[in-house]
Scaffold this active site. Structure first.
Site, mmCIF file in Angstrom:
data_model
loop_
_atom_site.group_PDB
_atom_site.id
_atom_site.type_symbol
_atom_site.label_atom_id
_atom_site.label_comp_id
_atom_site.label_asym_id
_atom_site.label_seq_id
_atom_site.Cartn_x
_atom_site.Cartn_y
_atom_site.Cartn_z
ATOM 1 N N TYR A 38 -9.783 -14.959 36.650
ATOM 2 C CA TYR A 38 -8.569 -15.169 35.839
ATOM 3 C C TYR A 38 -7.563 -14.048 36.090
ATOM 4 C CZ TYR A 38 -5.678 -14.692 31.609
ATOM 5 O OH TYR A 38 -4.632 -14.521 30.740
HETATM 6 P P1 NAD Z 1 -2.729 -21.177 25.119
HETATM 7 O O1 NAD Z 1 -3.757 -21.888 25.938
HETATM 8 O O2 NAD Z 1 -2.795 -21.314 23.651
HETATM 9 O O3 NAD Z 1 -1.271 -21.600 25.619
HETATM 10 C C1 NAD Z 1 -0.975 -21.963 26.956
HETATM 11 C C2 NAD Z 1 -0.290 -23.320 26.931
HETATM 12 O O4 NAD Z 1 0.130 -23.642 28.264
HETATM 13 C C3 NAD Z 1 -1.210 -24.470 26.488
HETATM 14 O O5 NAD Z 1 -0.644 -25.158 25.388
HETATM 15 C C4 NAD Z 1 -1.335 -25.368 27.720
HETATM 16 O O6 NAD Z 1 -1.440 -26.739 27.389
HETATM 17 C C5 NAD Z 1 -0.043 -25.034 28.479
HETATM 18 N N1 NAD Z 1 -0.128 -25.244 29.922
HETATM 19 C C6 NAD Z 1 -1.086 -24.776 30.766
HETATM 20 N N2 NAD Z 1 -0.836 -25.184 32.021
HETATM 21 C C7 NAD Z 1 0.317 -25.903 31.973
HETATM 22 C C8 NAD Z 1 1.083 -26.592 32.956
HETATM 23 N N3 NAD Z 1 0.684 -26.659 34.235
HETATM 24 N N4 NAD Z 1 2.210 -27.224 32.580
HETATM 25 C C9 NAD Z 1 2.616 -27.203 31.274
HETATM 26 N N5 NAD Z 1 1.907 -26.580 30.298
HETATM 27 C C10 NAD Z 1 0.774 -25.947 30.646
HETATM 28 O O7 NAD Z 1 -2.807 -19.637 25.560
HETATM 29 P P2 NAD Z 1 -2.138 -18.332 24.909
HETATM 30 O O8 NAD Z 1 -3.229 -17.480 24.404
HETATM 31 O O9 NAD Z 1 -1.003 -18.722 24.024
HETATM 32 O O10 NAD Z 1 -1.574 -17.630 26.238
HETATM 33 C C11 NAD Z 1 -0.223 -17.823 26.674
HETATM 34 C C12 NAD Z 1 -0.014 -17.038 27.962
HETATM 35 O O11 NAD Z 1 -0.218 -15.660 27.743
HETATM 36 C C13 NAD Z 1 -0.955 -17.443 29.109
HETATM 37 O O12 NAD Z 1 -0.230 -17.430 30.310
HETATM 38 C C14 NAD Z 1 -1.994 -16.328 29.112
HETATM 39 O O13 NAD Z 1 -2.546 -16.136 30.403
HETATM 40 C C15 NAD Z 1 -1.154 -15.143 28.672
HETATM 41 N N6 NAD Z 1 -1.915 -14.099 27.996
HETATM 42 C C16 NAD Z 1 -2.535 -14.355 26.809
HETATM 43 C C17 NAD Z 1 -3.228 -13.335 26.145
HETATM 44 C C18 NAD Z 1 -3.917 -13.561 24.829
HETATM 45 O O14 NAD Z 1 -4.577 -12.624 24.361
HETATM 46 N N7 NAD Z 1 -3.788 -14.728 24.194
HETATM 47 C C19 NAD Z 1 -3.281 -12.070 26.710
HETATM 48 C C20 NAD Z 1 -2.671 -11.854 27.953
HETATM 49 C C21 NAD Z 1 -1.960 -12.863 28.569
HETATM 50 C C1 UGA Z 2 -7.909 -12.021 25.959
HETATM 51 C C2 UGA Z 2 -7.383 -13.433 26.301
HETATM 52 O O1 UGA Z 2 -8.380 -14.416 26.023
HETATM 53 C C3 UGA Z 2 -6.973 -13.559 27.743
HETATM 54 O O2 UGA Z 2 -6.310 -14.813 27.933
HETATM 55 C C4 UGA Z 2 -6.057 -12.421 28.067
HETATM 56 O O3 UGA Z 2 -5.554 -12.474 29.331
HETATM 57 C C5 UGA Z 2 -6.732 -11.088 27.785
HETATM 58 O O4 UGA Z 2 -7.017 -11.044 26.405
HETATM 59 C C6 UGA Z 2 -5.831 -9.928 28.110
HETATM 60 O O5 UGA Z 2 -5.664 -9.011 27.308
HETATM 61 O O6 UGA Z 2 -5.299 -9.906 29.204
HETATM 62 P P1 UGA Z 2 -10.303 -10.949 25.804
HETATM 63 O O7 UGA Z 2 -9.953 -9.512 25.708
HETATM 64 O O8 UGA Z 2 -11.600 -11.316 26.449
HETATM 65 O O9 UGA Z 2 -9.188 -11.799 26.573
HETATM 66 O O10 UGA Z 2 -10.186 -11.520 24.322
HETATM 67 P P2 UGA Z 2 -11.230 -12.216 23.351
HETATM 68 O O11 UGA Z 2 -11.674 -13.525 23.881
HETATM 69 O O12 UGA Z 2 -10.622 -12.216 22.004
HETATM 70 O O13 UGA Z 2 -12.492 -11.233 23.375
HETATM 71 C C7 UGA Z 2 -12.427 -9.913 22.848
HETATM 72 C C8 UGA Z 2 -13.800 -9.289 22.922
HETATM 73 O O14 UGA Z 2 -14.672 -9.984 22.021
HETATM 74 C C9 UGA Z 2 -14.442 -9.387 24.305
HETATM 75 O O15 UGA Z 2 -15.064 -8.182 24.632
HETATM 76 C C10 UGA Z 2 -15.491 -10.462 24.156
HETATM 77 O O16 UGA Z 2 -16.634 -10.267 24.950
HETATM 78 C C11 UGA Z 2 -15.842 -10.381 22.688
HETATM 79 N N1 UGA Z 2 -16.307 -11.680 22.169
HETATM 80 C C12 UGA Z 2 -15.471 -12.749 22.182
HETATM 81 C C13 UGA Z 2 -17.588 -11.804 21.683
HETATM 82 O O17 UGA Z 2 -18.368 -10.832 21.682
HETATM 83 N N2 UGA Z 2 -17.997 -13.015 21.204
HETATM 84 C C14 UGA Z 2 -17.187 -14.112 21.202
HETATM 85 O O18 UGA Z 2 -17.615 -15.197 20.747
HETATM 86 C C15 UGA Z 2 -15.880 -13.967 21.696
#
Ligand code: NAD
Ligand code: UGA
Length: 317
Positions: A149
């Protein structure tokens, strides 16, 4: 301004759309409702937006959509669409990550050659760093993703800067650090831990629970996007968007227990491939180049997410 928000139905995209509409902007939201998690939850994320003046939803897949038509008349693109989730990106699923994260971004960037827009803000990720050289991690530290990823998020970030250098695109890449808050994705840690506390079900802690994250509240991520759109000159490189704290999963669980008044039953499995030991981002570049800093601490943010989870349960009955 007219904004195009990709991934509008997702966790972060839906909050961003709400903030933009509330500020009086015209917003076109694009989403194709991927099955990464239940698409009905994504429909629910849009409940307060659909039908509201200033907001239009276009159901389209960026892998195949007519991007030129989407970009027509747009000032700023907030590119949030993507296939998220660090731990599921291995094996055959990698192709899905490449398509939604790399190819979809490349199609948008190509579209911007034909239909220029003022700015593209790209949702990058702390996962580009992998197990970082040091903490707090600087944007100039060598990115070495630890998950497939993270490789796709870094590839798309490089594409953004390659198009900026060759074609003059104005791009800001924001590296979000583990975002949380109301509507957090159901696969994410805090969402699962809060659900477990409120429902009295067990959680699975991956590894020993001593892994550390720099959790970032969703409203702060929205504010960073707005700042990235507003600055005159885009920063030269990617910018960390981090909460400014270091919290282990074990500490998080204890705080959720305290705030909910419930015990959480913990089961441990193995540390997961792709899961880094620690994240922690320097926010100095964001402060300097965007005038942005996080404003919601983890305890306050957790209280807000717990309140949201309680409220959604009350509505469901
Ligand atoms: P999310 O899955 O809730 O939102 C992503 C949305 O994009 C979804 O609704 C999905 O249907 C849509 N999507 C995916 N592919 C698509 C496509 N080809 N065309 C149109 N729509 C599409 O995820 P999120 O947590 O809101 O993350 C949003 C963005 O932020 C992502 O790019 C993710 O990689 C990035 N990001 C998230 C986190 C986090 O902690 N949530 C951290 C770092 C980066
Ligand atoms: C999150 C988002 O899911 C990614 O899309 C994003 O890109 C990433 O942050 C980022 O910062 O770039 P992550 O840090 O793995 O990834 O977030 P969580 O899924 O909330 O997990 C946080 C921690 O909790 C991880 O260490 C994970 O191993 C732990 N965890 C999560 C558990 O121990 N149990 C669970 O059921 C879920």
């Amino acid at each position: 301004m007219k904004a195009l928000v990709t991934g509008a139905a997702g966790f972060i995209g839906s909050h961003l759309c709400e903030a933009l509409v509330a500020a009086g902007h015209e917003v076109v939201g694009v989403d194709c409702f991927t099955p990464y998690y239940d698409p009905s939850a994504k429909r629910a994320n849009l409940a307060d937006l659909v039908g509201r003046p200033g907001f239009e939803l276009r159901e389209a897949d960026l892998r195949t959509a007519d991007v030129d038509a989407l970009l027509e008349g747009v000032d700023t693109v907030f590119h949030q669409a993507g296939q998220p989730g660090v731990r599921l990106s291995w094996d055959r699923d990698f192709a899905v990550y490449v398509e939604h994260n790399v190819l979809a971004t490349q199609r948008l960037l190509e579209g911007m050659r034909r239909v220029p827009v003022r700015r593209l803000v790209y949702a990058s990720s702390s996962s580009v760093y992998g197990n970082a050289e040091r903490y707090p991690t600087l944007e100039t530290d060598l990115p070495r993703p630890y998950s497939p990823y993270g490789v796709t998020k870094l590839a798309a970030e490089h594409l953004c800067f390659a198009y900026a250098a060759n074609w003059g695109h104005s791009v800001v890449a924001l590296r979000y650090f583990t975002v949380y808050g109301p509507r957090q994705r159901p696969d994410m840690g805090i969402r699962r831990f809060v659900d477990a506390a409120l429902d009295g079900t067990p959680v699975t802690v991956h590894g020993d629970g001593e892994q550390v994250r720099d959790f970032t509240y969703v409203d702060d991520v929205v504010a960073a996007n707005l700042a990235a759109a507003a600055v005159e000159e885009p920063p030269a490189g990617a910018v960390n968007v981090a909460g400014g704290g270091s919290v282990s999963v074990n500490e998080l669980l204890a705080t959720i227990e305290e705030l909910t008044g419930r015990r959480i039953d913990r089961r441990h499995d193995a540390a997961q491939p792709g899961d880094v030991r620690r994240t922690g981002g320097s926010i100095e570049a964001a402060r300097r180049t965007l005038g942005w800093a996080p404003s919601v601490g983890v305890r306050e943010g957790l209280a807000r997410q717990i309140a949201w989870s309680r409220a959604t349960r009350a509505v469901r009955g």
